[in-house]
Write a protein that holds these residues in place. Structure first.
Motif, short mmCIF file in Angstrom:
data_model
loop_
_atom_site.label_atom_id
_atom_site.label_comp_id
_atom_site.label_asym_id
_atom_site.label_seq_id
_atom_site.Cartn_x
_atom_site.Cartn_y
_atom_site.Cartn_z
N SER A 5 35.07 29.71 62.07
CA SER A 5 34.45 28.59 62.77
C SER A 5 35.02 27.25 62.30
O SER A 5 35.16 26.31 63.09
CB SER A 5 32.93 28.61 62.59
N CYS A 8 38.46 26.83 64.03
CA CYS A 8 38.29 26.57 65.46
C CYS A 8 37.75 25.16 65.70
O CYS A 8 38.18 24.47 66.65
CB CYS A 8 37.35 27.60 66.08
N ILE A 130 30.89 26.63 69.12
CA ILE A 130 31.97 27.31 68.42
C ILE A 130 31.42 28.42 67.53
O ILE A 130 31.98 29.53 67.48
CB ILE A 130 32.79 26.29 67.60
N CYS A 134 32.41 32.37 67.69
CA CYS A 134 32.95 33.08 66.52
C CYS A 134 32.06 34.24 66.11
O CYS A 134 32.54 35.32 65.76
CB CYS A 134 33.15 32.11 65.35
N GLU A 178 39.08 22.33 75.55
CA GLU A 178 38.67 22.65 74.18
C GLU A 178 38.33 24.13 74.04
O GLU A 178 38.67 24.76 73.03
CB GLU A 178 37.48 21.78 73.77
N VAL A 182 39.96 26.74 71.42
CA VAL A 182 39.13 27.56 70.54
C VAL A 182 39.50 29.03 70.69
O VAL A 182 39.66 29.76 69.70
CB VAL A 182 37.63 27.34 70.83
N THR A 185 42.94 29.75 69.10
CA THR A 185 42.85 29.65 67.65
C THR A 185 42.11 30.84 67.07
O THR A 185 42.53 31.41 66.04
CB THR A 185 42.12 28.35 67.25
#
Length: 205
Positions: A5, A8, A130, A134, A178, A182, A185
Motif C-alpha cells: 500500500s 502504490c 488503495i 491491496c 491513478e 495503482v 504498481t
C-alpha cells in the motif's frame, strides 16, 4: 500489506507512510475471533462447517465493527479508524453469500443480500481506496496456482474492475489514471515479492 500500500500510494502522490502505518491496524478486529479466519487456520476449516452461511458471514463481517471498537478503546487516531471501517467498503462476503444462495436453489429473492455485506462506509480517501485494493488483491494472490506477471496483472485488473463496478471507489478521489497506476504498481510489486527464487544446491557434508 504495509509495503504494497505504501508503494502504490507513492505512485499516485498519496501518503505512503500513512498507508504503511494504518495497515498495521486495519484487521485488528480479527483478534476477537481469530480462529475463524483462513490465515489462522491449520489444515481443514472445521469451524465454519458447523455454522450456517449467514452465521459465518456475520463472524467475518464483525471484524470491522470489533476493530472499530478496539481502536476507540485504545484511542487510535480517527484516520486509522476510518481505514478499519472502510477497507471492505460495502462489499459482499461472496463466498458465504454464494453458499446461502446454493442452499436456496439459486432463488435470490429468498436470500437477504444486505445481511452478507460489510456495513461500510465506502473508502473516502485515496489512501483508503488503495488499502482496499491491496488487501483484496494480496489475499487473492495467495490462491493463484501460477504466479507470473500475466496472471497477477489479470488478477489485479479483474478484482479492481469488480470493485469499481460496485461503486466502491466512487467516494475516494482516485481518478481512472491513478487507478491504472495503482494496478500496474501493485502487479509489479507482487510479482517481485512472490516470484520463485533459484534453488541453491546444498553444500556437500
Amino acid at each position: 500489506m504495509g509495503t504494497l500500500s505504501e508503494i502504490c500510494a507513492q505512485a499516485v502522490g498519496g501518503n505512503g507512510l500513512f498507508c504503511r502505518a494504518a495497515t498495521l491496524y486495519h484487521d485488528v478486529g480479527k483478534i476477537v475471533n481469530p480462529q475463524y479466519y483462513t490465515e489462522n487456520q491449520q489444515g481443514a476449516d472445521i469451524l465454519h462447517q458447523v455454522l450456517t452461511p449467514l452465521e459465518s458471514a456475520q463472524v467475518i463481517i464483525s471484524h470491522v465493527t470489533d476493530g472499530e471498537a478496539l481502536a476507540r478503546k485504545y484511542h487510535l487516531p480517527e484516520s486509522f479508524i476510518d481505514i478499519i471501517r472502510e477497507h471492505h467498503g460495502t462489499t459482499l462476503v461472496y463466498f458465504f453469500y454464494r453458499k446461502q444462495l446454493d442452499l436456496k436453489g439459486g432463488r435470490k429473492e429468498e436470500v437477504d443480500e444486505q445481511a452478507f455485506r460489510y456495513p461500510g462506509p465506502k473508502p473516502r480517501t485515496k489512501e483508503s481506496g488503495i488499502i482496499m485494493i491491496c488487501d483484496t488483491v494480496e489475499a487473492a494472490s495467495r490462491s493463484l496456482e501460477v504466479i507470473n506477471e500475466k496472471t497477477l496483472t489479470e488478477l489485479v485488473d479483474r478484482l479492481v474492475a469488480e470493485k469499481a463496478e460496485e461503486g466502491q471507489f466512487d467516494e475516494c478521489q482516485l481518478t481512472f489514471e491513478e487507478l491504472s497506476k495503482v494496478k500496474k504498481t501493485l502487479a509489479k510489486s507482487l510479482y517481485l515479492a512472490q516470484h520463485v527464487r533459484v534453488k541453491y544446491p546444498k553444500r556437500p557434508t
